[in-house]
Design a protein around this motif. Structure first.
Motif, PDB file in Angstrom:
ATOM      1  N   SER A 504     -35.450 -61.695 -42.759  1.00 47.56           N
ATOM      2  CA  SER A 504     -34.274 -62.404 -43.248  1.00 47.56           C
ATOM      3  C   SER A 504     -34.356 -63.867 -42.824  1.00 47.56           C
ATOM      4  CB  SER A 504     -33.005 -61.763 -42.688  1.00 47.56           C
ATOM      5  OG  SER A 504     -31.883 -62.575 -42.961  1.00 47.56           O
ATOM      6  N   PRO A 505     -33.997 -64.799 -43.710  1.00 48.44           N
ATOM      7  CA  PRO A 505     -34.082 -66.221 -43.333  1.00 48.44           C
ATOM      8  C   PRO A 505     -32.997 -66.679 -42.378  1.00 48.44           C
ATOM      9  CG  PRO A 505     -33.278 -65.985 -45.582  1.00 48.44           C
ATOM     10  CD  PRO A 505     -33.637 -64.615 -45.126  1.00 48.44           C
ATOM     11  N   VAL A 506     -31.964 -65.860 -42.141  1.00 47.86           N
ATOM     12  CA  VAL A 506     -30.868 -66.289 -41.263  1.00 47.86           C
ATOM     13  C   VAL A 506     -30.646 -65.355 -40.086  1.00 47.86           C
ATOM     14  CG1 VAL A 506     -29.652 -67.545 -43.076  1.00 47.86           C
ATOM     15  CG2 VAL A 506     -29.199 -65.107 -42.757  1.00 47.86           C
ATOM     16  N   GLN A 529     -34.643 -51.074 -33.665  1.00 42.47           N
ATOM     17  CA  GLN A 529     -34.202 -49.827 -34.272  1.00 42.47           C
ATOM     18  C   GLN A 529     -33.924 -50.028 -35.757  1.00 42.47           C
ATOM     19  OE1 GLN A 529     -34.027 -46.864 -32.638  1.00 42.47           O
ATOM     20  NE2 GLN A 529     -34.923 -47.973 -30.909  1.00 42.47           N
ATOM     21  N   VAL A 530     -33.906 -48.913 -36.484  1.00 41.51           N
ATOM     22  CA  VAL A 530     -33.586 -48.957 -37.906  1.00 41.51           C
ATOM     23  C   VAL A 530     -32.093 -49.182 -38.066  1.00 41.51           C
ATOM     24  CG1 VAL A 530     -33.627 -47.718 -40.087  1.00 41.51           C
ATOM     25  CG2 VAL A 530     -35.496 -47.428 -38.465  1.00 41.51           C
ATOM     26  N   LYS A 531     -31.738 -50.279 -38.717  1.00 40.43           N
ATOM     27  CA  LYS A 531     -30.329 -50.580 -38.917  1.00 40.43           C
ATOM     28  C   LYS A 531     -29.783 -49.856 -40.140  1.00 40.43           C
ATOM     29  CE  LYS A 531     -27.227 -54.517 -39.611  1.00 40.43           C
ATOM     30  NZ  LYS A 531     -27.152 -55.974 -39.870  1.00 40.43           N
ATOM     31  N   GLU A 532     -30.541 -49.924 -41.249  1.00 36.14           N
ATOM     32  CA  GLU A 532     -30.119 -49.264 -42.483  1.00 36.14           C
ATOM     33  C   GLU A 532     -31.352 -48.702 -43.179  1.00 36.14           C
ATOM     34  OE1 GLU A 532     -27.175 -48.666 -43.522  1.00 36.14           O
ATOM     35  OE2 GLU A 532     -25.895 -50.051 -42.383  1.00 36.14           O
ATOM     36  N   THR A 533     -31.128 -47.680 -43.996  1.00 34.11           N
ATOM     37  CA  THR A 533     -32.171 -47.138 -44.867  1.00 34.11           C
ATOM     38  C   THR A 533     -31.620 -47.095 -46.280  1.00 34.11           C
ATOM     39  OG1 THR A 533     -33.094 -45.789 -43.082  1.00 34.11           O
ATOM     40  CG2 THR A 533     -33.691 -45.195 -45.340  1.00 34.11           C
ATOM     41  N   THR A 544     -37.817 -58.870 -51.217  1.00 36.37           N
ATOM     42  CA  THR A 544     -37.647 -60.273 -50.831  1.00 36.37           C
ATOM     43  C   THR A 544     -36.170 -60.567 -50.601  1.00 36.37           C
ATOM     44  OG1 THR A 544     -38.072 -62.564 -51.474  1.00 36.37           O
ATOM     45  CG2 THR A 544     -37.529 -61.052 -53.229  1.00 36.37           C
ATOM     46  N   TYR A 545     -35.903 -61.477 -49.664  1.00 39.51           N
ATOM     47  CA  TYR A 545     -34.548 -61.924 -49.363  1.00 39.51           C
ATOM     48  C   TYR A 545     -34.214 -63.160 -50.193  1.00 39.51           C
ATOM     49  CZ  TYR A 545     -33.129 -59.093 -45.317  1.00 39.51           C
ATOM     50  OH  TYR A 545     -32.716 -58.076 -44.500  1.00 39.51           O
ATOM     51  N   ARG A 546     -32.942 -63.297 -50.515  1.00 43.57           N
ATOM     52  CA  ARG A 546     -32.463 -64.543 -51.103  1.00 43.57           C
ATOM     53  C   ARG A 546     -32.496 -65.622 -50.029  1.00 43.57           C
ATOM     54  NH1 ARG A 546     -26.827 -64.116 -54.184  1.00 43.57           N
ATOM     55  NH2 ARG A 546     -25.993 -64.652 -52.122  1.00 43.57           N
ATOM     56  N   PRO A 566     -27.478 -56.505 -48.085  1.00 42.29           N
ATOM     57  CA  PRO A 566     -28.047 -55.955 -46.841  1.00 42.29           C
ATOM     58  C   PRO A 566     -27.003 -55.657 -45.767  1.00 42.29           C
ATOM     59  CG  PRO A 566     -28.486 -58.299 -46.999  1.00 42.29           C
ATOM     60  CD  PRO A 566     -27.855 -57.904 -48.291  1.00 42.29           C
ATOM     61  N   HIS A 567     -25.801 -56.229 -45.884  1.00 47.07           N
ATOM     62  CA  HIS A 567     -24.771 -55.996 -44.860  1.00 47.07           C
ATOM     63  C   HIS A 567     -24.045 -54.675 -45.090  1.00 47.07           C
ATOM     64  CE1 HIS A 567     -25.522 -60.070 -43.557  1.00 47.07           C
ATOM     65  NE2 HIS A 567     -25.230 -60.538 -44.765  1.00 47.07           N
ATOM     66  N   THR A 568     -23.780 -54.364 -46.355  1.00 53.71           N
ATOM     67  CA  THR A 568     -23.057 -53.118 -46.659  1.00 53.71           C
ATOM     68  C   THR A 568     -23.984 -52.013 -47.144  1.00 53.71           C
ATOM     69  OG1 THR A 568     -22.663 -53.877 -48.936  1.00 53.71           O
ATOM     70  CG2 THR A 568     -21.020 -54.460 -47.266  1.00 53.71           C
ATOM     71  N   ALA A 569     -25.270 -52.322 -47.352  1.00 51.69           N
ATOM     72  CA  ALA A 569     -26.255 -51.335 -47.814  1.00 51.69           C
ATOM     73  C   ALA A 569     -25.855 -50.717 -49.151  1.00 51.69           C
ATOM     74  CB  ALA A 569     -26.477 -50.252 -46.767  1.00 51.69           C
TER      75      ALA A 569
END
Length: 925
Positions: A504-506, A529-533, A544-546, A566-569
């Motif tokens: 992530s760029p940020v 750790q895995v945050k989201e799948t 790719t990320y924006r 990516p925040h709410t999956a």
């Protein structure tokens, strides 16, 4: 976001096949690269690819003597007449057969084309517009096999043609009474080059077995007699011999055809025969060039060795090896100082200065497929990695490679820059990830895994501290520290090969795509750790990320592009791009292109600099740009129209169908005819039969420039760069009837600077905007910047960045940029957080950085010169002081000697005792 991108330049390939040519002034090389033509300026160290392309690979290029026109011919005989001044195609023509060579006459009025065993002489296109630019004048027959080379006399009266049947033919360009043609034998192999001596009919011929024949003529060029009548020519007496020449002339629609039968004239005799030193049985002579004013003959061989000889004495000047590959083409510039060599096997282009024995130009592209590319943060450099294991760095302004790293021993799968722009990181199938320093040009870090693994993807975080690479055989992700080079963690969890990684760029979050149909988000701050799948409907190919880090785009194997938060999956949208990809049909495919497209997908994704659109490409000749918000296709770019590649055509060509099936499935080798020409993976040459190989067109990687003004793609053809050319597009903003150049200049006369700038940007003509901007007095710049409306601040800043890149008024435009950033900094900061002004600031950074590099080099050079001059003056001062001390010592010695002499003179005046009759003991001198 504008989509008026046009082809700008071709990088990564400098020569493929065909003949090289120097420009008229000798400062540029014209090189055929696939189905395009590149011009390399050796004085300014820049390259340019002409915006023209043929339907197949180019085999020969002919330049007019004035350097204004070029005739480009491809493998099928399709020709283009190109203006080298306007870079435009003037005429299309088809010779219907493959052309072996083409050559303009020295006066520029005619040119000769050889195909099969025929030489065709055409009238060269003039300055007036003709309906048909190529008018056939005469057809010359004589050789029994294919013709290979051409040369003209200096006065354009005659030309000579070499052939594969080991004979050389001299023809008259006009109807000469005493010259129709000469047939010269004496060689035992294919003629590679034939050259006239300066202002003479004397001839040099070079054959493939390394033999040079020197032919002398009894007839001078002035002795040619123009034939007045169309009757059978009378025998012309040459010396003591007479010769009857039987001639047959046929008048047809395409011009005059000349055939004849005669023995070899007696006035043409082999005066000398020389042999080149052959090293090995396979060291054939492959290319030759002759410079008439200096009498220098250059010959290239299959082993990469070239010789320089002075003719006619055949004195060897020097013999050197520039490559271990076959030299395909040799050219000499007009002054005779520089020699150009083309090696098609390795894709090399070399320019050698033979007097100083040094390289003027040395470039080589990736001789295998390109796999990945990345832009530097300021957009000034592009790094590419290829299947040949090389990492090359290209300058976007000059289009040339300035450093090559060869530490990898296998294919490079991915490359990237760190955020500083001075470190390049590359991953390879050889099991290593390497970091290269652009200051000292060295490999300063090598990252490896505990167990050998083939790394297929790579990513570096924003800080440049964490390096991650995914393995395609162990399904693991490896994390290293850039500072220490130590392995920090091995991330396991994927159940299939890891295909793509992206930080992530940020935030310190890593996104990984895998063939197990999942996207995993790893938190680098929370014990990795895995945050989201994120579940996918098919195998993940690219992620790719924006640029602002608020959105994630994923390309899957079923041809879809899905967008995720990516925040709410949660998935926010998707685009079905399988039909937009438009796969072509391979020559060996038994199914249609529509059926084969069901298994194709996008392999590379890239967001634009402002995040509003996304670029996608894969195993196709098309690159698609989608609007993310509307989720619709905005534009498609066809990256190539070269039919020399496979999978270019959508439908089957009925002309290639026979009763036994497609001609492409029939082996053309010398076998028994039962073989089938199906190219195996990695095989370029067949076994006993000569099978041909056609590479498949595909796009392996795509990247937008940080400035948003261009994007680049690594393809089978090379590294293609597409950019916005604003000078050709009239794109006004908020235009009214009263916005005219006259009204803008009226505001300038009234010294209403701010309103003049606003009107100029509403009309949006580059020349007018520059005129208005440079009219504003220097002391009025802060006042004008403070009174500009907010909407024009960003536009003016972008225009200043574009002008600063090419203008010499550095302080003037830097003052504009400084005042705009200081007075409107807070508003621009709010726009910066949304990512809208990011491309403009990066374009400004790129311009300033380029000038900073140039000025720093100049200042360093001047500083060293000043230090050298100071040290030299000090040295001279010390020397001068020593000389002055020496002079003073000499003066003191002289004074002392004078005093001594005076003292001796006083002593000599004494008269000894004992009378004056005897001789004095001391006599005055």
């Amino acid at each position: 976001m504008k989509f008026a991108y046009r082809f700008s330049n071709l990088l990564g390939a400098v020569y493929r096949q065909g003949n090289l040519n120097f420009s008229k002034d000798g400062n540029a090389v014209v090189s055929p690269v696939g189905n395009r033509v590149s011009v390399f300026d050796l004085k300014n160290n820049t390259s340019e690819t002409l915006p023209i392309s043929t339907t197949k690979n180019i085999t020969c290029v002919g330049l007019s003597p004035d350097g204004n026109l070029a005739v480009v011919v491809d493998e099928d005989g399709a020709a283009l007449l190109v203006s080298l001044i306007t870079r435009a195609i003037l005429h299309h023509f088809h010779f219907h057969k493959p052309v072996n060579s083409i050559r303009f006459s020295p006066d520029g009025r005619k040119f000769v084309v050889t195909k099969e065993n025929v030489a065709l002489m055409y009238h060269a296109p003039g300055k007036q517009r003709e309906f048909n630019a190529f008018v056939l004048d005469k057809s010359y027959y004589g050789p029994y096999d294919e013709t290979t080379c051409i040369d003209w006399t200096d006065d354009s009266k005659c030309f000579v043609v070499g052939s594969k049947d080991m004979s050389t033919w001299v023809y008259g360009a006009q109807r000469w009474a005493n010259l129709i043609y000469y047939s010269l034998g004496g060689h035992k192999d294919v003629i590679v080059g034939c050259f006239f001596e300066k202002d003479s009919l004397d001839l040099y011929t070079v054959s493939q077995d390394g033999t040079l024949c020197v032919w002398e003529s009894d007839t001078e060029l002035d002795g040619l007699v123009l034939k007045k009548s169309r009757d059978k020519p009378k025998p012309v007496r040459q010396g003591d011999e007479e010769e009857d020449i039987e001639e047959e002339r046929i008048e047809g629609e395409e011009g005059e055809v000349i055939r004849g039968k005669a023995e070899t004239p007696k006035e043409k005799n082999v005066r000398y025969r020389h042999f080149f030193n052959k090293e090995g049985d396979f060291n054939n002579l492959t290319a030759a060039a002759y410079h008439k004013p200096t009498h220098i003959l250059v010959t290239g061989f299959a082993s990469g060795i070239f010789h320089l000889h002075e003719l006619p004495e055949f004195n060897l000047i020097h013999s050197l090896s520039i490559s271990d590959q076959r030299i395909s083409s040799v050219a000499i510039n007009s002054s005779g100082d520089w020699i150009g060599f083309g090696c098609s096997g390795m894709g090399q282009l070399l320019v050698w200065e033979w007097q100083s024995e040094s390289y003027v130009f040395k470039q080589q592209g990736h001789f295998n497929n390109m796999a990945a590319l990345a832009y530097s943060p300021d957009g000034q450099y592009i790094v590419t990695g290829g299947d040949d294991g090389k990492v090359k760095v290209w300058n976007t302004n000059s289009g040339l490679c300035f450093v090559t790293f060869t530490e990898h021993t296998s294919s490079v799968t991915n490359v990237t820059f760190t955020s500083s722009g001075f470190v390049i990181v590359s991953a390879s199938l050889d099991g290593t990830v390497r970091a290269f320093d652009l200051h000292r040009y060295r490999n300063f870090r090598t990252f490896t895994s505990p167990r050998p693994a083939q790394f297929s993807c790579l990513s570096v975080d924003v800080s440049g501290e964490l390096v991650s690479a995914g393995a395609q055989d162990s399904f693991e992700i490896f994390l290293w520290s850039m500072q220490t080079g130590r392995l920090l963690e091995v991330l396991g969890g994927h159940e299939g090969p890891v295909s793509c990684l992206c930080f992530s760029p940020v935030q310190s979050i890593l996104a990984s795509a895998s063939w197990d149909r999942t996207i995993r988000l790893w938190d680098m701050l929370d014990s990795w750790q895995v945050k989201e799948t994120l579940p996918l409907t098919s195998d993940g190919m690219s992620v790719t990320y924006r640029p602002d880090g608020q959105e994630l785009a994923v390309a899957t194997l079923n041809g879809e592009i899905s967008f995720w938060n990516p925040h709410t999956a949660t998935q926010t949208g998707s685009v079905s791009g399988r039909h937009d990809l438009e796969m072509g049909r391979k020559e060996t495919d038994k199914i249609t292109a529509k059926q084969s497209a069901k298994g194709k997908s996008f392999k590379s994704l890239c967001y634009s600099a402002d995040g509003e659109s996304i670029l996608a490409g894969g195993q196709s000749k098309f690159v698609c740009i989608y609007n993310v918000k509307e989720q619709m296709l905005m534009k498609k770019f066809e990256i190539s129209c070269n039919l020399s590649f496979d999978a270019m055509e959508e439908f089957l060509d009925r002309r290639k169908m026979t009763e036994f099936g497609s001609l492409d499935l029939v082996d053309e080798g010398a076998g028994d005819g039962d073989g089938v020409n199906i190219s195996l993976p990695g095989v370029r040459k067949g076994d006993m039969s000569s099978r041909h190989f056609k590479p498949e067109i595909r796009v392996s990687s795509l990247r937008f420039s940080p400035t948003g003004r261009s994007w680049a793609a690594t393809t089978t053809e090379g590294l293609l760069v597409y950019s916005l050319d604003g000078s050709l597009v009239f794109d006004p903003y908020d235009l009214d009837l009263d916005v005219t150049p006259a009204s803008i200049r009226k505001q300038l006369r009234l010294q209403e600077w701010a309103s003049a700038i606003v009107l100029a940007f509403r009309l949006n003509e580059k020349a007018l905007k520059q005129e208005v901007l440079e009219t504003v007095p220097h002391d009025q710049i802060p006042v004008v910047c403070g009174s500009l409306p907010d909407i024009y601040v960003e536009k003016l800043l972008g225009f200043v960045a574009a002008c600063l890149e090419k203008s010499g008024h550095l302080q003037f435009y830097m003052t504009w940029a400084q005042n705009l950033l200081m007075l409107h900094g807070q508003k621009l900061k709010n726009r910066f957080t949304s990512g809208a002004i990011l491309p403009t600031l990066q374009a400004l950074q790129k311009s300033i950085k380029r000038h900073f590099d140039d000025l720093s080099k100049l200042c360093d050079f001047n500083m060293y010169n000043i230090r050298y001059a100071e040290a030299l003056s000090k040295q001279r001062g010390v020397k001068r002081a020593a000389e002055e001390d020496k002079d003073e010592e000499e003066e003191e010695d002289e004074e002392l000697s004078e005093e001594m002499s005076e003292a001796s003179l006083d002593e000599s005046e004494l008269i000894p005792c004992g009378g004056g009759a005897e001789e004095a003991e001391f006599e005055p001198k």
